[in-house]
Design an enzyme around this catalytic site. Structure first.
Site, PDB file in Angstrom:
ATOM      1  N   LYS A  31       0.850  -1.208   0.000  1.00  0.00           N
ATOM      2  CA  LYS A  31       0.000   0.000   0.000  1.00  0.00           C
ATOM      3  C   LYS A  31       0.872   1.239   0.000  1.00  0.00           C
ATOM      4  O   LYS A  31       2.004   1.234   0.517  1.00  0.00           O
ATOM      5  CB  LYS A  31      -0.960   0.036   1.189  1.00  0.00           C
ATOM      6  N   LEU A 121       5.578   0.629   3.303  1.00  0.00           N
ATOM      7  CA  LEU A 121       4.682   0.075   2.278  1.00  0.00           C
ATOM      8  C   LEU A 121       3.771  -1.003   2.877  1.00  0.00           C
ATOM      9  O   LEU A 121       3.056  -1.697   2.148  1.00  0.00           O
ATOM     10  CB  LEU A 121       5.508  -0.527   1.131  1.00  0.00           C
ATOM     11  N   ALA A 126       0.510  -6.591   4.860  1.00  0.00           N
ATOM     12  CA  ALA A 126       0.088  -7.296   3.647  1.00  0.00           C
ATOM     13  C   ALA A 126       0.213  -8.805   3.847  1.00  0.00           C
ATOM     14  O   ALA A 126      -0.693  -9.577   3.494  1.00  0.00           O
ATOM     15  CB  ALA A 126       0.941  -6.842   2.465  1.00  0.00           C
ATOM     16  N   ASP A 158      -3.191  -1.384   9.372  1.00  0.00           N
ATOM     17  CA  ASP A 158      -3.256  -1.411   7.909  1.00  0.00           C
ATOM     18  C   ASP A 158      -3.797  -2.729   7.356  1.00  0.00           C
ATOM     19  O   ASP A 158      -4.010  -2.850   6.149  1.00  0.00           O
ATOM     20  CB  ASP A 158      -1.854  -1.205   7.314  1.00  0.00           C
TER      21      ASP A 158
END
Ligand code: ATP
Length: 320
Positions: A31, A121, A126, A158
């Site tokens: 992201k 990121l 993730a 996140d």
């Protein structure tokens, strides 16, 4: 403007799996934050944020196979450096899902990592999102994406966004997400990777210190300009609306990033910002050829470890 999640559940490569599939492979994007407004520190130690998340085509891949215990192996970015024990967000995600669903957390997990460690990121988040999707299919627990996003919120701020992907508004500590745009692959980016990482809590502590000393502006109220810019097609308009309240803090902790950002602008980027808490930086290009040239120029300028092209938005964690 809120819209349905993109792509709709069951599309974008997600195929229903029979209970207890033998092997499941999941791809998950990195992201970037097109806008990151950082508000006050809350009583629970988190900052209130207002952010626009955007999933880009820089991927980690997680494979889950049947096993007698829970094990994790990896290759790629951070191999040999990233602990593969219970502290890894992948292990935490597998155990959270197993607890929620009332099953045993048995799986052989293997990570192929391209998203750099501590790069701003959200690579760890993730991987956690990928684990939820992979183990849900492996164990046949059949949870909806909304249920997976609720479990995701317990793992990290996140993680719910990376279950969904696309472009989304994040509020609270970032875990409350709602989709803002359904159009796919519209924007072209270059991401620079740095030699090393920045710890997110240190970057937040730095912005608090700078604000207390009057050295960094208070956050803007709402990402209205950015949301409006996403609804039209001109990348120059989007570029002008990008913003990151953490950028002064990341630059203070890693001054060389200033050179990286200016090198990108000199090479023709429409905009350049630090990604989240850094030290990765993101650059907006007009189109795909523009992004390829920009990545080559940034790599040649010696201002980063590597430069990757990516487009967005893309889907979140999906079975491939
Ligand atoms: P964010 O933008 O969400 O703050 P980041 O991109 O700066 O995150 P990550 O790579 O997501 O940083 O993770 C930060 C830290 O989390 C790592 O330094 C590592 O100690 C820990 N971690 C635990 N599991 C993982 C994982 N699977 N991948 C990466 N980091 C992990």
């Amino acid at each position: 403007m809120t819209e349905a999640w993109w792509p709709p559940e069951g599309e974008g490569g997600d195929r229903p799996r029979p209970a207890g599939a033998g092997s499941v492979r999941v791809r998950v994007p990195a992201k970037i934050n097109l806008y990151l407004g950082v508000g006050p520190l809350r009583g629970d130690g988190y900052h209130e944020v207002s952010t626009v998340y955007h999933a880009i085509s820089l991927y980690d891949e997680l494979t889950a196979r049947r096993g007698d215990t829970l094990t994790l192996t990896m290759e790629g970015e951070g191999a040999g450096e990233l602990p593969l024990d219970e502290s890894n967000l992948i292990m935490r995600a597998a155990r959270e899902l197993a607890d929620y669903a009332g099953v045993r957390a048995h799986a052989r997990l293997h990570l192929r990592k391209q998203i750099p460690l501590a790069g701003g990121l959200a690579g760890g988040s993730a991987d956690a999102a990928a684990t939820l999707v992979a183990c849900d299919a492996l164990w046949g627990t059949g949870l909806s994406r909304e249920e997976l996003a609720v479990i995701a919120g317990r793992i990290g701020s996140d993680v719910p966004f990376l279950v969904h992907g696309g472009t989304a508004l994040g509020t609270g500590r970032g875990e409350a997400v709602s989709p803002v745009l359904a159009r796919a692959g519209s924007w072209h980016w270059v991401v620079t990777l740095a030699d090393g990482g920045l710890a997110t809590p240190e970057v937040y502590a730095q912005i608090d210190r700078m604000r207390a000393a009057g050295e960094a502006p208070r956050s803007v109220d709402a990402p209205d300009d950015l949301l409006a810019a996403l609804r039209q097609r001109d990348p120059a308009v989007l570029g002008a609306a990008l913003g990151n309240d953490l950028q002064p803090a990341a630059l203070a902790l890693w001054p060389a990033l200033g050179k990286t950002l200016s090198a990108g602008l000199e090479a023709g980027a429409l905009a350049a910002i630090v990604s989240g808490s850094g030290p990765s930086c993101v650059f907006l290009a007009r189109d795909r050829p523009g992004a390829e040239k920009l990545a080559a120029d940034l790599a040649a300028a010696g201002v980063c470890r590597a430069a990757r092209t990516a487009h967005g938005p893309v889907a979140g964690a999906r079975i491939v």
